[in-house]
Scaffold this active site. Structure first.
Site, PDB file in Angstrom:
ATOM      1  N   GLY A 123       0.830  -1.216   0.000  1.00  0.00           N
ATOM      2  CA  GLY A 123       0.000   0.000   0.000  1.00  0.00           C
ATOM      3  C   GLY A 123       0.853   1.250   0.000  1.00  0.00           C
ATOM      4  N   TYR A 127     -14.465  -3.119  10.481  1.00  0.00           N
ATOM      5  CA  TYR A 127     -13.142  -2.478  10.348  1.00  0.00           C
ATOM      6  C   TYR A 127     -12.364  -2.613  11.658  1.00  0.00           C
ATOM      7  CZ  TYR A 127      -9.404   0.871   9.886  1.00  0.00           C
ATOM      8  OH  TYR A 127      -8.150   1.443   9.868  1.00  0.00           O
ATOM      9  N   GLY A 147      -4.842   6.882  15.363  1.00  0.00           N
ATOM     10  CA  GLY A 147      -6.223   7.367  15.370  1.00  0.00           C
ATOM     11  C   GLY A 147      -6.418   8.264  14.154  1.00  0.00           C
TER      12      GLY A 147
HETATM   13  P1  NDP Z   1      -4.949   5.316   2.078  1.00  0.00           P
HETATM   14  O1  NDP Z   1      -6.294   5.015   1.531  1.00  0.00           O
HETATM   15  O2  NDP Z   1      -4.357   6.653   1.818  1.00  0.00           O
HETATM   16  O3  NDP Z   1      -3.914   4.194   1.603  1.00  0.00           O
HETATM   17  C1  NDP Z   1      -4.259   2.844   1.592  1.00  0.00           C
HETATM   18  C2  NDP Z   1      -3.236   2.055   0.812  1.00  0.00           C
HETATM   19  O4  NDP Z   1      -3.626   0.661   0.845  1.00  0.00           O
HETATM   20  C3  NDP Z   1      -3.149   2.469  -0.639  1.00  0.00           C
HETATM   21  O5  NDP Z   1      -1.792   2.566  -1.029  1.00  0.00           O
HETATM   22  C4  NDP Z   1      -3.830   1.324  -1.388  1.00  0.00           C
HETATM   23  O6  NDP Z   1      -3.177   1.117  -2.640  1.00  0.00           O
HETATM   24  C5  NDP Z   1      -3.540   0.152  -0.458  1.00  0.00           C
HETATM   25  N1  NDP Z   1      -4.470  -0.963  -0.658  1.00  0.00           N
HETATM   26  C6  NDP Z   1      -5.789  -1.022  -0.389  1.00  0.00           C
HETATM   27  N2  NDP Z   1      -6.294  -2.215  -0.774  1.00  0.00           N
HETATM   28  C7  NDP Z   1      -5.244  -2.920  -1.282  1.00  0.00           C
HETATM   29  C8  NDP Z   1      -5.118  -4.201  -1.862  1.00  0.00           C
HETATM   30  N3  NDP Z   1      -6.158  -5.036  -1.982  1.00  0.00           N
HETATM   31  N4  NDP Z   1      -3.897  -4.607  -2.294  1.00  0.00           N
HETATM   32  C9  NDP Z   1      -2.832  -3.790  -2.170  1.00  0.00           C
HETATM   33  N5  NDP Z   1      -2.889  -2.557  -1.648  1.00  0.00           N
HETATM   34  C10 NDP Z   1      -4.089  -2.132  -1.223  1.00  0.00           C
HETATM   35  O7  NDP Z   1      -5.071   5.053   3.648  1.00  0.00           O
HETATM   36  P2  NDP Z   1      -4.015   5.185   4.860  1.00  0.00           P
HETATM   37  O8  NDP Z   1      -2.664   5.488   4.375  1.00  0.00           O
HETATM   38  O9  NDP Z   1      -4.632   6.075   5.864  1.00  0.00           O
HETATM   39  O10 NDP Z   1      -4.092   3.706   5.435  1.00  0.00           O
HETATM   40  C11 NDP Z   1      -2.984   2.832   5.525  1.00  0.00           C
HETATM   41  C12 NDP Z   1      -3.256   1.826   6.618  1.00  0.00           C
HETATM   42  O11 NDP Z   1      -3.397   2.496   7.868  1.00  0.00           O
HETATM   43  C13 NDP Z   1      -4.534   1.021   6.436  1.00  0.00           C
HETATM   44  O12 NDP Z   1      -4.273  -0.301   6.863  1.00  0.00           O
HETATM   45  C14 NDP Z   1      -5.526   1.707   7.374  1.00  0.00           C
HETATM   46  O13 NDP Z   1      -6.515   0.837   7.821  1.00  0.00           O
HETATM   47  C15 NDP Z   1      -4.598   2.108   8.497  1.00  0.00           C
HETATM   48  N6  NDP Z   1      -5.053   3.222   9.340  1.00  0.00           N
HETATM   49  C16 NDP Z   1      -5.483   4.412   8.803  1.00  0.00           C
HETATM   50  C17 NDP Z   1      -5.863   5.449   9.663  1.00  0.00           C
HETATM   51  C18 NDP Z   1      -6.377   6.753   9.153  1.00  0.00           C
HETATM   52  O14 NDP Z   1      -7.098   7.441   9.892  1.00  0.00           O
HETATM   53  N7  NDP Z   1      -6.035   7.186   7.969  1.00  0.00           N
HETATM   54  C19 NDP Z   1      -5.748   5.314  11.114  1.00  0.00           C
HETATM   55  C20 NDP Z   1      -5.325   4.013  11.545  1.00  0.00           C
HETATM   56  C21 NDP Z   1      -4.962   3.040  10.687  1.00  0.00           C
HETATM   57  P3  NDP Z   1      -3.910   0.774  -4.032  1.00  0.00           P
HETATM   58  O15 NDP Z   1      -5.284   1.376  -3.963  1.00  0.00           O
HETATM   59  O16 NDP Z   1      -3.022   1.389  -5.072  1.00  0.00           O
HETATM   60  O17 NDP Z   1      -3.903  -0.716  -4.071  1.00  0.00           O
HETATM   61  C1  8X3 Z   2      -8.575   4.582  11.200  1.00  0.00           C
HETATM   62  C2  8X3 Z   2      -8.903   5.494  12.318  1.00  0.00           C
HETATM   63  O1  8X3 Z   2     -10.753   6.499  13.724  1.00  0.00           O
HETATM   64  O2  8X3 Z   2     -11.247   6.146  11.397  1.00  0.00           O
HETATM   65  O3  8X3 Z   2      -8.158   3.350  11.629  1.00  0.00           O
HETATM   66  O4  8X3 Z   2     -11.104   4.264  12.866  1.00  0.00           O
HETATM   67  S1  8X3 Z   2     -10.577   5.594  12.585  1.00  0.00           S
END
Ligand code: NDP
Ligand code: 8X3
Length: 251
Positions: free
Chosen positions: A9, A149, A180
């Site tokens: 990702g 989730y 968060g």
């Molecule tokens: P983004 O949506 O900005 O990035 C998500 C990334 O995951 C993208 O690069 C996307 O790439 C990749 N991805 C999604 N599905 C797939 C797949 N099937 N195969 C390969 N790659 C995949 O979100 P974030 O950077 O915020 O999230 C990153 C991680 O952090 C996630 O696991 C999310 O749950 C977690 N998180 C996020 C928070 C937030 O508030 N933003 C807080 C806590 C945790 P592509 O679409 O090119 O495949």
């Molecule tokens: C992503 C943070 O607060 O949207 O994991 O669940 S929250």
């Protein structure tokens, strides 16, 4: 010889910032995600050797093939950052789309398992490795609409601890990063392209940024050998706990 980090990702948000951070510190990167154009663009920006793989982590055979086909110069992997993941929807469990639930389970749980299982043997053979998983504060703190989730991230948290229990004697370090509120494309994905609704999540607050998360990933992955960071929970400065929900008038 420079070290190698494999990030799932890496096309957006935390994964993108993490790739840039490791690169800035002189690491080689293996970047992956489904969007090839974005990977190509990122590869152009990075200064150190980079191997880009168009990869959907839910495709077990593709994950195995990609890891098996790593160029010799990029193996073994020193640090795996299991970052690919998503939330879909924020509705109650009685009205949620079952296909959204399936996709979250397939990506956040199965995708993380496929990648971890594919990379671990080379880490063990190398006598060292570090797995950094992107959990979430939603894996511990419940909130309405987080149903599946949050549960996938609870899995990530417990799997991280159990991995560590299994592999401590093999010198494999494991960290669960649990952010968060953080601004990325996360909410746009959650709300299926509704940019206005997504922007509302970050309105009038100063959320965590992908760079903040990349700092935590890099820091935890570069502690001395005698230190393992089990978990890091991070919240935005404007985010905290609230009272339990008590619904009145139900009797
Ligand atoms: P983004 O949506 O900005 O990035 C998500 C990334 O995951 C993208 O690069 C996307 O790439 C990749 N991805 C999604 N599905 C797939 C797949 N099937 N195969 C390969 N790659 C995949 O979100 P974030 O950077 O915020 O999230 C990153 C991680 O952090 C996630 O696991 C999310 O749950 C977690 N998180 C996020 C928070 C937030 O508030 N933003 C807080 C806590 C945790 P592509 O679409 O090119 O495949
Ligand atoms: C992503 C943070 O607060 O949207 O994991 O669940 S929250």
């Amino acid at each position: 010889m420079s070290k190698t980090v494999f990030i799932t990702g890496a096309t957006s948000g935390f994964g993108l910032a993490t790739a840039k951070r490791f690169d800035a510190e002189g690491w080689q990167t293996v970047i992956s995600g489904r969007r090839t154009e974005r990977l190509d663009r990122l590869k152009e920006e990075l200064s150190n050797p980079c191997h880009a793989i168009t990869l959907d982590v839910t495709d077990k055979a593709a994950v195995n093939a990609a890891v098996a086909a790593l160029p010799a110069a990029f193996a073994p992997i020193d640090v795996l950052v299991n970052n690919a993941g998503l939330a879909l929807g924020l509705g109650g469990a009685d009205e949620a789309d079952i296909e959204d639930w399936e996709q979250m389970v397939e990506t956040n749980i199965m995708g993380l398992l496929y990648t971890t299982r594919a990379v671990l043997p080379q880490m063990v053979a190398n006598g060292y490795g570090h797995v950094v998983n992107l959990g979430s504060m939603a894996g511990y703190w419940p909130y309405p609409g987080a149903n599946v989730y949050g549960a996938t991230k609870a899995f990530v948290r417990q799997f991280s601890f159990n991995l560590r229990a299994d592999l401590v004697a093999k010198n494999i370090h494991v960290t669960d990063i649990e952010p968060g509120l953080a601004e990325s494309e996360f909410s746009e994905v959650r709300f299926k392209g509704d940019k206005e609704k997504a922007a509302g999540v970050y309105k009038d607050v100063d959320p965590l940024t992908p760079t903040d998360i990349a700092d935590a990933v890099f820091w935890s992955a570069t502690r001395p050998k005698n230190v393992n960071i089990n978990r890091i929970e991070m919240m935005a400065g404007a985010q905290a706990f609230s009272p339990l929900n008590v619904v009145r008038g139900m009797t």
